[in-house]
Design a protein around this motif. Structure first.
Motif, short mmCIF file in Angstrom:
data_model
loop_
_atom_site.label_atom_id
_atom_site.label_comp_id
_atom_site.label_asym_id
_atom_site.label_seq_id
_atom_site.Cartn_x
_atom_site.Cartn_y
_atom_site.Cartn_z
N ASP A 67 0.84 -1.19 0.00
CA ASP A 67 0.00 0.00 0.00
C ASP A 67 0.88 1.25 0.00
N THR A 68 0.46 2.28 -0.69
CA THR A 68 1.22 3.52 -0.77
C THR A 68 0.30 4.70 -0.46
N ALA A 69 0.89 5.78 -0.02
CA ALA A 69 0.14 7.01 0.24
C ALA A 69 1.10 8.18 0.09
N LEU A 70 0.53 9.35 -0.12
CA LEU A 70 1.32 10.55 -0.29
C LEU A 70 0.68 11.66 0.53
N TYR A 71 1.47 12.26 1.43
CA TYR A 71 0.99 13.36 2.26
C TYR A 71 1.51 14.67 1.68
N ILE A 72 0.60 15.61 1.52
CA ILE A 72 0.94 16.91 0.92
C ILE A 72 0.96 17.95 2.04
N LEU A 73 2.13 18.56 2.24
CA LEU A 73 2.30 19.54 3.31
C LEU A 73 2.73 20.87 2.69
N THR A 112 -3.45 11.28 -0.06
CA THR A 112 -4.07 10.50 -1.13
C THR A 112 -4.93 9.39 -0.53
N GLU A 113 -6.13 9.74 -0.09
CA GLU A 113 -7.00 8.76 0.58
C GLU A 113 -7.95 8.05 -0.38
N LEU A 114 -8.09 8.55 -1.61
CA LEU A 114 -8.97 7.90 -2.58
C LEU A 114 -8.20 6.81 -3.32
N ARG A 115 -8.92 5.78 -3.76
CA ARG A 115 -8.23 4.61 -4.31
C ARG A 115 -8.95 4.05 -5.53
N ASN A 116 -8.15 3.62 -6.50
CA ASN A 116 -8.64 2.86 -7.64
C ASN A 116 -7.64 1.74 -7.89
N ARG A 117 -7.99 0.53 -7.42
CA ARG A 117 -7.08 -0.61 -7.47
C ARG A 117 -5.81 -0.28 -6.70
N GLU A 118 -4.62 -0.36 -7.34
CA GLU A 118 -3.38 -0.12 -6.59
C GLU A 118 -2.99 1.35 -6.55
N THR A 119 -3.79 2.23 -7.18
CA THR A 119 -3.47 3.66 -7.24
C THR A 119 -4.23 4.42 -6.16
N THR A 170 12.31 -8.14 -2.75
CA THR A 170 11.45 -8.51 -1.62
C THR A 170 11.44 -7.48 -0.50
N GLU A 171 12.46 -6.61 -0.42
CA GLU A 171 12.55 -5.68 0.70
C GLU A 171 12.64 -4.23 0.24
N ALA A 172 11.93 -3.95 -0.83
CA ALA A 172 11.81 -2.58 -1.34
C ALA A 172 10.53 -2.50 -2.16
N CYS A 173 10.03 -1.29 -2.31
CA CYS A 173 8.84 -1.08 -3.13
C CYS A 173 9.03 0.19 -3.95
N PRO A 174 9.40 0.07 -5.22
CA PRO A 174 9.47 1.26 -6.07
C PRO A 174 8.07 1.79 -6.36
N PHE A 175 7.96 3.09 -6.48
CA PHE A 175 6.65 3.70 -6.75
C PHE A 175 6.80 4.82 -7.77
N VAL A 176 5.68 5.27 -8.28
CA VAL A 176 5.67 6.37 -9.24
C VAL A 176 4.60 7.37 -8.81
N THR A 231 3.99 4.29 3.58
CA THR A 231 3.36 2.97 3.51
C THR A 231 3.16 2.48 4.93
N THR A 232 2.11 1.73 5.16
CA THR A 232 1.86 1.23 6.52
C THR A 232 2.93 0.23 6.95
#
Length: 635
Positions: free
Chosen positions: A325-331, A346-353, A498-504, A371-372
């Motif tokens: 799971d991913t999230a982005l906080y805007i400050l 980013t609290e809204l979700r569409n599949r993995e986005t 296994t111990e990293a998660c790249p994101f875009v 990420t949690t």
């Protein structure tokens, strides 16, 4: 949920018993082995590993509570002097040998001295006067916590006989639960416990633990002595009572359709920008990631999304990061980075986005990925076969294997943050900091451009491949340095990520072209913790703990995740015990169903996060830290 493991016979005086380990069922455990097994159970209820040190008075207090000791402040000060920096597991065992658990007879004797009518109860008015006037004086809130315990209070009286029974039963059950968890949990069974290893009872009896050099001082040795402690001992035991209250929170998956992320209809006409990044799992379980600054030139409608990056993994290889799971906080940046204001996430979700849509004014914004950690954890499954990274042909020339080249190509995709197919010096330095801890300066970059394929002063994919081949040649084909790089980037020995998660991250604005730049790569804490707490306090459901109006549990849920935050408005620190054992189809970021957290006065903290498909059942108990701990000096 139990409040403090241990009982009258929890750590001493037990008869030898049979071990429940499959390897040693026929062997009897000695009294010494039982002692250390119980010590381990108590210690690991507080810490993830017995190799972790106690680094504060509060942690020592909590660990002793789980061992059924419930010490007074005077007892804590005896073992934690101004010179003490930390205590280890062996020190903890020494303390438990000296501080014996309270027996039911001692508890009853202490209360009987306050029972003027000898009828098994104490008037609330008398109890209130006693606890607020004598010894370590209690606050009104703490006394009310005792008086509000329904099972032991009726008709204005405190039934201390029932209280003692409840106390002992709770301790026994908690110790039993801790021991069962220690036996079942294979991770705990594999741990080293101080200088004591769990294994077959056929070994020699465990040696007497050695205290760490930090606490072997003459003053400490004298303070460890029980000399002079026998005076008023029967009443002193009453100091060790703690009361608890519990609250239960049950939440399920939210089917609210408003939580679905919907792309703006006119987004094709908006201007956009993209940046990549990565969550990396450290050895201690901490998660670090890139952090960004975003510039909006004029007030605009903005659409921001974050999702795991889909790499071209070889066929048959797992892609576990795609489920992270991913999230982005805007400050919003105001006068300084230390004064950032949470605007949204980013609290809204569409599949993995996950995404957010809204209006932003002109200015500089910080984007903090999160990420949690529920699905990004240390790998447990051992890799049976190590992948080959290099080989030599018949002439002896060294080459990278096709599998390794494919992995390097994926790494290139991850560190090419702007996605232009080239590595700038800034992008390459994020890679260097992650894998070697050092930056590449301008002179070294100039040498790199001279020797490897570049375009527009940036390193190409082929140049990146050749750079790694040169490193292999420098080591005459020894792949150890290459493996250091791969492990740093989250790959295991089978070249599985296994111990990293790249994101875009994608950003679109309707009035101007947004700008984004990666500025840091650091732990997901500090500002992020504050941002998460604020978002949950603003949007979550609040529940006050019974009898503690200043302790509030906030729970915020969406369709697939839950975040809980504890707010402590009181002037005292509190200890909250959490039990998630009744939850179904849930995974939490702590990896434990039972654990404790400490919340400082006038503060908030993230208790835990869940990913859910079913329902989450959270039982919480608060220990009144000073409750029934006030009989010091009574005659």
């Amino acid at each position: 949920m139990a409040i403090s493991p241990g009982s009258d016979a929890a750590f001493s005086g037990q008869k030898p018993t049979r071990s429940e380990s499959p390897r040693s069922k026929k062997f009897l455990l000695t009294e010494e082995e039982i002692f250390y097994m119980n010590c381990r159970a108590a210690y690991l209820t507080v810490f993830k590993s017995s190799l972790d040190n106690i680094i504060s008075k509060d942690q020592l207090y909590l660990a002793l509570q789980h061992a059924g000791r419930n010490p007074s402040q005077k007892t804590i000060n005896k073992y934690w002097t101004p010179q003490t920096a930390k205590l280890n597991f062996d020190d903890f065992c020494i303390i438990l040998r000296k501080e014996k658990p309270t027996s039911k007879a001692e508890l009853l004797k202490s209360f009987k001295q306050l029972d003027v009518n000898d009828n098994g109860s104490i008037l609330h008015t008398d109890l209130y006067k006693l606890l607020t006037k004598k010894g370590e004086k209690m606050t009104r809130e703490e006394v009310n916590a005792i008086i509000n315990l329904a099972d032991v209070n009726a008709d204005g009286k405190f039934d201390y006989i029932k209280f003692c029974k409840l106390y002992m039963a709770t301790n026994e059950q908690c110790l039993k639960t801790a021991l069962e968890k220690l036996e079942v949990d294979s991770k705990l069974r594999r741990q080293q416990f101080g200088s004591h290893m769990e294994g077959s009872p056929e070994r020699d009896p465990s040696p007497v633990p050695k205290a760490s050099p930090r606490i072997i001082r003459k003053t400490d040795q004298e303070s460890f002595s029980n000399k002079g402690d026998t005076r008023n001992s029967s009443l002193a035991t009453a100091r060790q009572f703690k009361t608890s209250v519990s609250v239960t929170v049950t939440v399920g998956a939210d089917s609210n359709q408003n939580s679905k992320l919907i792309e703006p209809h006119s987004i094709k006409e908006w201007q956009g920008v993209q940046s990549k990044g990565c969550f990396f799992l450290e050895e201690d379980g901490e998660i670090i990631s890139h952090q960004y600054k975003m510039q909006i030139a004029q007030r605009s409608l903005v659409y921001i999304t974050i999702k795991p990056l889909n790499l071209s993994q070889a066929e048959g290889k797992p892609s576990p990061w795609l489920s992270v799971d991913t999230a982005l906080y805007i400050l919003k940046e105001n006068e300084s980075q230390a004064n950032l204001q949470l605007l949204c996430f980013t609290e809204l979700r569409n599949r993995e986005t996950f995404g957010w849509t809204g209006e932003l004014g002109p200015g500089i914004y910080w984007l903090v990925p999160s990420t949690t950690g529920c699905r990004l954890r240390k790998e447990i499954k051992p890799v049976t076969e190590e992948a080959q990274l290099v080989y030599r042909d018949e002439t002896g020339e060294l080459f990278l294997t096709q599998e390794f080249r494919s992995t390097l190509s994926d790494i290139f995709e991850v560190i090419d943050l702007d996605g232009n197919g080239l590595l700038s010096l800034e992008e390459y330095n994020f890679f260097e900091l992650r894998t070697s801890g050092e930056k590449c300066d301008e002179d070294a970059w100039a040498v790199c451009r001279e020797n490897f394929d570049t375009k527009k002063n940036e390193l190409t994919r082929q140049g990146f491949m050749d750079l790694n081949l040169m490193e292999a040649n420098d080591r005459e084909g020894d792949p150890r340095d290459l493996w250091v790089t791969l492990h740093s980037m989250g790959y295991n020995k089978a070249l599985e990520l296994t111990e990293a998660c790249p994101f875009v991250i994608d950003i679109y604005a309707d009035k101007c072209k947004p700008r984004i730049k990666a500025v840091h790569m650091e732990a997901c804490s500090g500002q992020l913790e504050k941002a998460i707490c604020k978002s949950v306090l603003n949007k979550g459901n609040a529940k006050v703990m019974d009898g503690y109006e200043n302790i509030i549990i906030y729970t915020y849920k969406r369709d697939t995740w839950i975040t809980s935050v504890i707010e402590n408005k009181s002037d005292n620190k509190v200890i909250i015990h959490i039990n998630n054992e009744l939850s179904r189809n849930c995974v939490n970021n702590r990896g434990l169903d039972i654990f404790a957290v400490e919340v400082a006065p006038k503060s908030t903290m993230v208790m835990h996060c869940f990913l859910i498909k079913g329902f989450c059942f959270i039982s919480l108990k608060k220990i009144a830290v000073n409750a029934m701990n006030k009989f010091v000096g009574m005659k």
